[in-house]
Design a protein around this motif. Sequence first.
Motif, PDB file in Angstrom:
ATOM      1  N   ALA A  72       1.897 -13.812  -3.597  1.00 31.77           N
ATOM      2  CA  ALA A  72       3.539 -13.659  -3.864  1.00 31.77           C
ATOM      3  C   ALA A  72       3.408 -11.800  -2.811  1.00 31.77           C
ATOM      4  N   ILE A  73       2.859 -11.694  -3.558  1.00 35.62           N
ATOM      5  CA  ILE A  73       2.757  -9.948  -3.731  1.00 35.62           C
ATOM      6  C   ILE A  73       2.329  -9.410  -1.764  1.00 35.62           C
ATOM      7  N   THR A  74       0.976 -10.215  -2.034  1.00 33.40           N
ATOM      8  CA  THR A  74       0.135 -10.335  -0.804  1.00 33.40           C
ATOM      9  C   THR A  74       0.846 -10.673   0.600  1.00 33.40           C
ATOM     10  N   ILE A  75       1.750 -11.782   0.462  1.00 33.70           N
ATOM     11  CA  ILE A  75       2.992 -12.444   1.443  1.00 33.70           C
ATOM     12  C   ILE A  75       3.682 -11.050   1.744  1.00 33.70           C
ATOM     13  N   VAL A  76       4.258 -11.160   1.057  1.00 38.72           N
ATOM     14  CA  VAL A  76       5.182 -10.097   1.875  1.00 38.72           C
ATOM     15  C   VAL A  76       4.772  -9.079   2.054  1.00 38.72           C
ATOM     16  N   SER A  77       3.960  -8.457   1.005  1.00 36.46           N
ATOM     17  CA  SER A  77       3.590  -7.353   1.227  1.00 36.46           C
ATOM     18  C   SER A  77       2.194  -7.352   3.720  1.00 36.46           C
ATOM     19  N   ILE A  78       1.609  -7.786   3.394  1.00 29.04           N
ATOM     20  CA  ILE A  78       1.322  -8.432   4.839  1.00 29.04           C
ATOM     21  C   ILE A  78       2.169  -8.690   5.815  1.00 29.04           C
ATOM     22  N   ILE A  79       3.007  -8.991   5.696  1.00 28.44           N
ATOM     23  CA  ILE A  79       4.238  -9.415   6.582  1.00 28.44           C
ATOM     24  C   ILE A  79       5.275  -7.786   7.172  1.00 28.44           C
ATOM     25  N   THR A 141      12.199  -8.658 -11.427  1.00 30.13           N
ATOM     26  CA  THR A 141      12.227  -7.944  -9.530  1.00 30.13           C
ATOM     27  C   THR A 141      12.653  -6.931  -9.351  1.00 30.13           C
ATOM     28  N   TYR A 142      12.265  -5.821  -9.818  1.00 38.09           N
ATOM     29  CA  TYR A 142      12.398  -4.767  -9.762  1.00 38.09           C
ATOM     30  C   TYR A 142      11.322  -3.793  -9.659  1.00 38.09           C
ATOM     31  N   GLY A 143       9.933  -5.021 -10.628  1.00 43.04           N
ATOM     32  CA  GLY A 143       8.722  -4.462 -10.673  1.00 43.04           C
ATOM     33  C   GLY A 143       7.930  -5.282  -9.630  1.00 43.04           C
ATOM     34  N   PHE A 144       8.416  -6.119  -9.025  1.00 40.80           N
ATOM     35  CA  PHE A 144       8.154  -6.977  -7.796  1.00 40.80           C
ATOM     36  C   PHE A 144       8.377  -5.878  -6.553  1.00 40.80           C
ATOM     37  N   VAL A 145       9.993  -5.327  -6.009  1.00 44.78           N
ATOM     38  CA  VAL A 145      10.219  -5.078  -4.854  1.00 44.78           C
ATOM     39  C   VAL A 145       9.586  -3.414  -5.152  1.00 44.78           C
ATOM     40  N   GLY A 146       9.459  -2.883  -6.251  1.00 45.12           N
ATOM     41  CA  GLY A 146       8.554  -1.388  -6.364  1.00 45.12           C
ATOM     42  C   GLY A 146       7.247  -1.419  -6.210  1.00 45.12           C
ATOM     43  N   LEU A 147       6.047  -2.683  -6.264  1.00 44.75           N
ATOM     44  CA  LEU A 147       4.991  -3.230  -5.830  1.00 44.75           C
ATOM     45  C   LEU A 147       5.149  -3.084  -4.406  1.00 44.75           C
ATOM     46  N   ILE A 148       6.172  -3.827  -4.137  1.00 45.87           N
ATOM     47  CA  ILE A 148       6.465  -3.747  -2.250  1.00 45.87           C
ATOM     48  C   ILE A 148       6.070  -2.604  -1.671  1.00 45.87           C
ATOM     49  N   ILE A 149       7.465  -1.102  -2.142  1.00 41.35           N
ATOM     50  CA  ILE A 149       7.509  -0.208  -1.591  1.00 41.35           C
ATOM     51  C   ILE A 149       6.262   0.304  -2.158  1.00 41.35           C
ATOM     52  N   ILE A 151       3.057  -0.109  -1.613  1.00 43.78           N
ATOM     53  CA  ILE A 151       1.708  -0.413  -1.123  1.00 43.78           C
ATOM     54  C   ILE A 151       2.113  -0.007   0.436  1.00 43.78           C
ATOM     55  N   ASN A 152       3.612  -0.435   0.735  1.00 40.58           N
ATOM     56  CA  ASN A 152       4.003  -0.533   1.934  1.00 40.58           C
ATOM     57  C   ASN A 152       4.060   1.456   2.225  1.00 40.58           C
ATOM     58  N   TRP A 153       4.260   2.279   1.764  1.00 39.92           N
ATOM     59  CA  TRP A 153       4.450   3.599   1.474  1.00 39.92           C
ATOM     60  C   TRP A 153       3.030   3.897   1.226  1.00 39.92           C
ATOM     61  N   GLN A 154       1.573   3.064   0.900  1.00 39.80           N
ATOM     62  CA  GLN A 154       0.388   3.693   1.219  1.00 39.80           C
ATOM     63  C   GLN A 154      -0.017   3.373   2.562  1.00 39.80           C
ATOM     64  N   MET A 155       0.184   1.659   2.640  1.00 36.00           N
ATOM     65  CA  MET A 155      -0.853   1.358   3.931  1.00 36.00           C
ATOM     66  C   MET A 155      -0.311   1.448   4.978  1.00 36.00           C
ATOM     67  N   SER A 212      -4.327  -5.909  -1.278  1.00 36.71           N
ATOM     68  CA  SER A 212      -3.184  -6.634  -1.821  1.00 36.71           C
ATOM     69  C   SER A 212      -3.401  -6.699  -2.080  1.00 36.71           C
ATOM     70  N   PHE A 213      -4.610  -8.330  -2.280  1.00 34.23           N
ATOM     71  CA  PHE A 213      -5.244  -9.417  -3.290  1.00 34.23           C
ATOM     72  C   PHE A 213      -5.494  -8.203  -4.526  1.00 34.23           C
ATOM     73  N   LYS A 214      -6.375  -7.354  -4.164  1.00 35.81           N
ATOM     74  CA  LYS A 214      -6.967  -6.542  -5.173  1.00 35.81           C
ATOM     75  C   LYS A 214      -6.710  -5.398  -5.599  1.00 35.81           C
ATOM     76  N   LEU A 215      -5.157  -5.178  -5.605  1.00 33.45           N
ATOM     77  CA  LEU A 215      -4.397  -4.194  -6.213  1.00 33.45           C
ATOM     78  C   LEU A 215      -4.437  -4.414  -7.817  1.00 33.45           C
ATOM     79  N   TYR A 216      -5.205  -2.949  -7.810  1.00 29.33           N
ATOM     80  CA  TYR A 216      -4.924  -2.990  -9.239  1.00 29.33           C
ATOM     81  C   TYR A 216      -4.339  -1.785 -10.575  1.00 29.33           C
ATOM     82  N   ASP A 217      -5.052   0.326  -8.877  1.00 29.48           N
ATOM     83  CA  ASP A 217      -4.276   1.080  -9.675  1.00 29.48           C
ATOM     84  C   ASP A 217      -3.114   0.858  -9.902  1.00 29.48           C
ATOM     85  N   GLN A 218      -2.779   0.464  -8.760  1.00 32.31           N
ATOM     86  CA  GLN A 218      -1.493   0.845  -8.760  1.00 32.31           C
ATOM     87  C   GLN A 218      -0.908  -0.150  -9.449  1.00 32.31           C
ATOM     88  N   ASN A 219      -0.876  -1.163  -9.652  1.00 32.40           N
ATOM     89  CA  ASN A 219       0.282  -2.045 -10.893  1.00 32.40           C
ATOM     90  C   ASN A 219      -0.437  -1.604 -11.811  1.00 32.40           C
TER      91      ASN A 219
END
Length: 281
Positions: A72-79, A141-149, A151-155, A212-219
Amino acid sequence: MIKALKKFGLLFVGPTFLAYTLAFLAPFAIGLYLSFAKFTTVTNATFVGVQNYIDAFSDKQGFVTALIFTAAITIVSIITVNVFAFAIAYALTRKLKGTNFFRTVFFMPNLIGGIVLGYTWQTILNALLLHWQTTLVTNATYGFVGLIILINWQMVGYMMIIYIAGLQGVPKELIEAAEIDGAGKWTILRNVTIPMVMPSITICLFLTLSNSFKLYDQNLALTNGQPLDMTEMVALNIVNTFYSRVGFEGVGQAKAVIFFLIVSVIAFIQLRATRSKEVEA
């Protein structure tokens, strides 16, 4: 010349191939074997067949849940990453003032380490969420949104640079010909620009997907899988299995092999799909 290459080829290729074997092929082969073994160290491994793979999908740490959350994180991040990156790149390739400054500003987050980014955004987002008397680790849900933010800010800045390179490589003659034919900006973007930057799209989709799939340290830094491991991604799940549960090292290794195969297959399909749409200038 060919004879000389055949004669001395091994002399030049040999050191590189040896280093590649020692640094990649040998560890990969050992890791593959250990995924079929019960062990605490490499020297005391006992072959157990596919039991580790069975336990990987039935263990209480929720490998399947982590896979679903990661997907789910990967799909949203790719888009989101690629839409924002392409939009910014498109804007910064127009004749605007200060484009070099903005390119630098957008790229800078990519230079910051994942752990630092994780703790920084944890502080920022928790400060905002405290107004509603909650935190990132209170609601998944907050954790999910936080990770998306995060990932976007970094990538986004890194992908933006790749898209800028692609956009600058679009022949001006094609744009001018389309304009002469009466095509509008949207038509030119859809039928000329985007097909011509497909190589850049291929690269950006691959990098976004794999990272996105391999995300570790940010998580780890942002949520550490909380609450109740509901925001735990696969890489963090594998590490927790390997190092937090005595006797489950083989299960953790089996999860790593499964994860490698999943990412490899998906990345291969994505590369084949997008490369088939690339056109030559």
